[in-house]
Scaffold this motif. Structure first.
Motif, mmCIF file in Angstrom:
data_model
loop_
_atom_site.group_PDB
_atom_site.id
_atom_site.type_symbol
_atom_site.label_atom_id
_atom_site.label_comp_id
_atom_site.label_asym_id
_atom_site.label_seq_id
_atom_site.Cartn_x
_atom_site.Cartn_y
_atom_site.Cartn_z
ATOM 1 N N LYS A 167 -0.436 -6.270 2.861
ATOM 2 C CA LYS A 167 -0.889 -5.064 2.924
ATOM 3 C C LYS A 167 0.491 -4.307 3.682
ATOM 4 O O LYS A 167 1.431 -4.991 4.129
ATOM 5 N N GLY A 168 0.410 -2.924 3.797
ATOM 6 C CA GLY A 168 1.391 -2.159 4.392
ATOM 7 C C GLY A 168 1.119 -0.574 3.816
ATOM 8 O O GLY A 168 0.265 -0.205 3.214
ATOM 9 N N ARG A 169 2.069 -0.031 4.556
ATOM 10 C CA ARG A 169 2.490 1.525 4.464
ATOM 11 C C ARG A 169 3.305 1.933 3.621
ATOM 12 O O ARG A 169 4.223 1.296 3.523
ATOM 13 N N VAL A 170 2.991 2.914 2.440
ATOM 14 C CA VAL A 170 3.922 3.549 1.430
ATOM 15 C C VAL A 170 5.093 4.305 2.016
ATOM 16 O O VAL A 170 4.664 5.078 2.906
ATOM 17 N N TRP A 184 7.939 2.222 -9.199
ATOM 18 C CA TRP A 184 7.656 1.338 -8.151
ATOM 19 C C TRP A 184 7.275 1.771 -6.667
ATOM 20 O O TRP A 184 7.842 3.078 -6.400
ATOM 21 N N VAL A 185 6.436 1.223 -5.939
ATOM 22 C CA VAL A 185 5.991 1.592 -4.600
ATOM 23 C C VAL A 185 6.387 0.633 -3.612
ATOM 24 O O VAL A 185 6.404 -0.492 -3.770
ATOM 25 N N VAL A 186 7.244 1.361 -2.565
ATOM 26 C CA VAL A 186 7.920 0.723 -1.647
ATOM 27 C C VAL A 186 7.223 0.690 -0.518
ATOM 28 O O VAL A 186 6.574 1.793 -0.091
ATOM 29 N N LEU A 187 7.053 -0.642 0.369
ATOM 30 C CA LEU A 187 5.895 -0.344 1.289
ATOM 31 C C LEU A 187 6.971 -0.794 2.624
ATOM 32 O O LEU A 187 8.183 -0.990 2.493
ATOM 33 N N ASP A 188 6.313 -0.501 3.594
ATOM 34 C CA ASP A 188 7.330 -0.671 5.110
ATOM 35 C C ASP A 188 7.648 -2.082 5.348
ATOM 36 O O ASP A 188 8.263 -2.313 6.275
#
Length: 93
Positions: free
Chosen positions: A20-23, A35-39
């Motif tokens: 899990k993470g924040r975008v 691509w989606v980069v998470l925290d």
């Protein structure tokens, strides 16, 4: 960029592992792939992420696991196959 239903600031879960993470960013590479980069500084393909309403869960892993299970159950009930595309694993972490 192609239409992505995920935006910076969303709280997401990677369906293959439950990570899990924040975008923090959404990028397009030289091949045109999004691509989606998470925290956590890992990049994921958007179709392998599910947006979670963080206000309804806590940070405990058990709560995240429960949300992922619920999403999987809903997708199966709707006749959707869960996309476990291992060729699109996080890749660019």
């Amino acid at each position: 960029m192609d239409e992505v239903n995920i935006k910076v600031g969303d709280y997401v879960v990677y369906i293959n592992t439950g990570t899990k993470g924040r975008v923090v960013d959404i990028r397009k590479d030289e091949n045109g792939d999004i691509w989606v980069v998470l925290d956590n500084n890992l990049m994921y393909r958007p179709h392998l992420l599910r947006v979670i309403d963080k206000s309804k869960i806590t940070e405990r892993k058990e709560d995240i696991d429960e949300v992922v299970k619920k999403l999987e159950k809903e997708e199966l009930e709707e006749g959707k196959l869960i996309d476990l595309d291992l060729g699109d694993a996080c890749g660019a972490g």
